[in-house]
Motif scaffolding. Structure first.
Motif, PDB file in Angstrom:
ATOM      1  N   PRO A  37      48.131  48.023  19.112  1.00  0.00           N
ATOM      2  CA  PRO A  37      49.615  48.351  19.693  1.00  0.00           C
ATOM      3  C   PRO A  37      50.499  48.620  18.427  1.00  0.00           C
ATOM      4  O   PRO A  37      50.376  48.123  17.275  1.00  0.00           O
ATOM      5  N   ALA A  38      51.599  49.163  18.870  1.00  0.00           N
ATOM      6  CA  ALA A  38      52.531  49.469  17.791  1.00  0.00           C
ATOM      7  C   ALA A  38      53.041  48.184  17.249  1.00  0.00           C
ATOM      8  O   ALA A  38      53.640  48.218  16.143  1.00  0.00           O
ATOM      9  N   GLU A  39      53.368  47.249  18.087  1.00  0.00           N
ATOM     10  CA  GLU A  39      53.933  45.473  17.614  1.00  0.00           C
ATOM     11  C   GLU A  39      52.648  44.783  17.750  1.00  0.00           C
ATOM     12  O   GLU A  39      52.316  44.626  18.850  1.00  0.00           O
ATOM     13  N   MET A  40      52.248  44.390  16.729  1.00  0.00           N
ATOM     14  CA  MET A  40      51.113  43.523  16.566  1.00  0.00           C
ATOM     15  C   MET A  40      51.536  42.023  16.598  1.00  0.00           C
ATOM     16  O   MET A  40      52.298  41.416  15.900  1.00  0.00           O
ATOM     17  N   ALA A  41      50.551  41.197  17.365  1.00  0.00           N
ATOM     18  CA  ALA A  41      50.640  39.496  17.252  1.00  0.00           C
ATOM     19  C   ALA A  41      50.175  39.051  15.942  1.00  0.00           C
ATOM     20  O   ALA A  41      49.084  39.621  15.333  1.00  0.00           O
ATOM     21  N   THR A  42      50.747  38.606  14.963  1.00  0.00           N
ATOM     22  CA  THR A  42      50.347  38.079  13.664  1.00  0.00           C
ATOM     23  C   THR A  42      50.596  36.740  13.429  1.00  0.00           C
ATOM     24  O   THR A  42      49.898  36.154  12.388  1.00  0.00           O
ATOM     25  N   HIS A  43      51.038  35.951  14.435  1.00  0.00           N
ATOM     26  CA  HIS A  43      51.381  34.634  14.029  1.00  0.00           C
ATOM     27  C   HIS A  43      51.272  33.793  15.602  1.00  0.00           C
ATOM     28  O   HIS A  43      51.554  34.331  16.417  1.00  0.00           O
ATOM     29  N   TRP A  44      50.466  32.773  15.531  1.00  0.00           N
ATOM     30  CA  TRP A  44      50.217  31.679  16.677  1.00  0.00           C
ATOM     31  C   TRP A  44      50.652  30.481  16.491  1.00  0.00           C
ATOM     32  O   TRP A  44      50.492  29.858  15.352  1.00  0.00           O
ATOM     33  N   ASN A  45      51.165  30.006  17.457  1.00  0.00           N
ATOM     34  CA  ASN A  45      51.718  28.396  17.322  1.00  0.00           C
ATOM     35  C   ASN A  45      50.671  27.395  17.440  1.00  0.00           C
ATOM     36  O   ASN A  45      49.406  27.723  17.786  1.00  0.00           O
ATOM     37  N   ALA A  46      50.841  26.173  17.468  1.00  0.00           N
ATOM     38  CA  ALA A  46      49.628  25.435  17.528  1.00  0.00           C
ATOM     39  C   ALA A  46      49.315  25.168  18.941  1.00  0.00           C
ATOM     40  O   ALA A  46      47.629  24.885  18.881  1.00  0.00           O
ATOM     41  N   ALA A  47      49.622  25.636  19.880  1.00  0.00           N
ATOM     42  CA  ALA A  47      49.417  25.756  21.168  1.00  0.00           C
ATOM     43  C   ALA A  47      48.411  27.042  21.285  1.00  0.00           C
ATOM     44  O   ALA A  47      47.765  27.356  22.509  1.00  0.00           O
ATOM     45  N   GLY A  48      48.400  27.816  20.565  1.00  0.00           N
ATOM     46  CA  GLY A  48      47.449  29.073  20.565  1.00  0.00           C
ATOM     47  C   GLY A  48      48.398  30.357  21.055  1.00  0.00           C
ATOM     48  O   GLY A  48      48.009  31.297  21.410  1.00  0.00           O
ATOM     49  N   ASP A  49      49.807  30.054  21.336  1.00  0.00           N
ATOM     50  CA  ASP A  49      50.748  31.114  22.034  1.00  0.00           C
ATOM     51  C   ASP A  49      51.135  31.938  20.724  1.00  0.00           C
ATOM     52  O   ASP A  49      51.454  31.239  19.647  1.00  0.00           O
ATOM     53  N   VAL A  50      51.390  33.187  21.014  1.00  0.00           N
ATOM     54  CA  VAL A  50      51.955  34.021  20.052  1.00  0.00           C
ATOM     55  C   VAL A  50      53.289  33.751  19.620  1.00  0.00           C
ATOM     56  O   VAL A  50      54.095  33.636  20.726  1.00  0.00           O
ATOM     57  N   ASP A  51      53.822  33.514  18.464  1.00  0.00           N
ATOM     58  CA  ASP A  51      55.115  33.364  18.196  1.00  0.00           C
ATOM     59  C   ASP A  51      55.649  34.303  17.060  1.00  0.00           C
ATOM     60  O   ASP A  51      56.671  33.965  16.372  1.00  0.00           O
ATOM     61  N   GLY A  52      55.060  35.158  16.643  1.00  0.00           N
ATOM     62  CA  GLY A  52      55.571  36.139  15.656  1.00  0.00           C
ATOM     63  C   GLY A  52      54.625  37.534  15.611  1.00  0.00           C
ATOM     64  O   GLY A  52      53.544  37.583  16.118  1.00  0.00           O
ATOM     65  N   THR A  53      55.441  38.547  15.496  1.00  0.00           N
ATOM     66  CA  THR A  53      54.870  39.812  15.566  1.00  0.00           C
ATOM     67  C   THR A  53      55.319  40.453  14.318  1.00  0.00           C
ATOM     68  O   THR A  53      56.148  40.451  13.504  1.00  0.00           O
ATOM     69  N   MET A  54      54.544  41.785  14.114  1.00  0.00           N
ATOM     70  CA  MET A  54      54.821  42.919  13.028  1.00  0.00           C
ATOM     71  C   MET A  54      54.676  44.312  13.655  1.00  0.00           C
ATOM     72  O   MET A  54      53.670  44.515  14.431  1.00  0.00           O
ATOM     73  N   PRO A  55      55.286  45.258  13.019  1.00  0.00           N
ATOM     74  CA  PRO A  55      55.008  46.593  13.123  1.00  0.00           C
ATOM     75  C   PRO A  55      53.502  46.755  12.516  1.00  0.00           C
ATOM     76  O   PRO A  55      53.243  45.957  11.506  1.00  0.00           O
TER      77      PRO A  55
END
Length: 212
Positions: A30-48
């Motif tokens: 995808p154009a915006e990729m998930a790159t960071h997850w929190n301790a619960a496993g949820d995405v909390d950071g993206t990057m181009p």
């Protein structure tokens, strides 16, 4: 194979593998990729996408250069005394980053899995190799348990690092158990390392002051 050539060949291969995975997967991401997850496993950071795919190859290349340079920067130790262990530490670290890159690609390709559960066995392997390396490291500034007391006294260094090395091997097994109990994976991965850090600090202090 001579040590420099062993690390050069293995490290270059792992950096190339990381870059190849990024290049081959790039069109499908995808154009915006998930790159960071929190301790619960949820995405909390993206990057181009372009930045995300440059991140791990560049980071791996930078670490590779650092591992090549460290033996030349340390003025007090001949790394050839434990070069096989040092190379193992360098290569397993580069391999971990290559693996994390592949996991991030799979996560962004909509494969469903618990991120930390997927990382637990690789982290466990890193801990086990860290144990092997720590047991064999000669007194130096960059590798092993480096406290004021281990750096001051060679006997304290040897006893502390031998003990910590054995604990790291146990930590590797404990961390790998996160595969089977993903709800406890974070504690299994982080808990043993925190405990080893605290115990090593206290143990080296105690040994030094008993001897001096």
């Amino acid at each position: 194979m001579p040590s420099d050539r062993r690390l050069l060949a293995g490290g270059a291969g792992l950096v190339a593998l990381t870059a190849a995975v990024s290049v081959l997967a790039y069109p499908e991401m995808p154009a915006e990729m998930a790159t960071h997850w929190n301790a619960a496993g949820d995405v909390d950071g993206t990057m181009p996408r372009a930045l995300a795919f440059a991140l791990f190859p560049v980071l791996n290349a930078g670490l590779f250069a650092l591992f090549l340079a460290l033996p030349r920067l340390d003025p007090r130790t001949d790394y050839e005394q434990f070069r096989a262990a040092y190379d193992a530490a360098a290569l397993v670290t580069l391999a971990l980053l290559a693996y994390v890159n592949a996991v991030v690609v799979l996560a962004n390709a909509s494969y469903e899995f618990e991120l930390l559960q997927a990382l637990a066995p690789a982290i466990g392997a890193v801990y086990a190799v860290a144990g092997y390396v720590t047991e064999r490291a000669e007194q130096n500034w960059f590798v092993g348990v480096r406290t004021p007391w281990t750096l001051e006294d060679e006997d304290v260094w040897n006893r502390t690092n031998h003990a910590a090395g054995r604990l790291f091997k146990v930590a590797g097994v404990v961390a790998a158990l996160g595969v089977f109990v993903p709800e406890y994976a974070l504690a299994l991965v982080l808990g043993p390392v925190v405990a080893i850090a605290v115990a090593s600090f206290g143990y080296s202090y105690r040994l030094y002051h008993r001897a001096n």
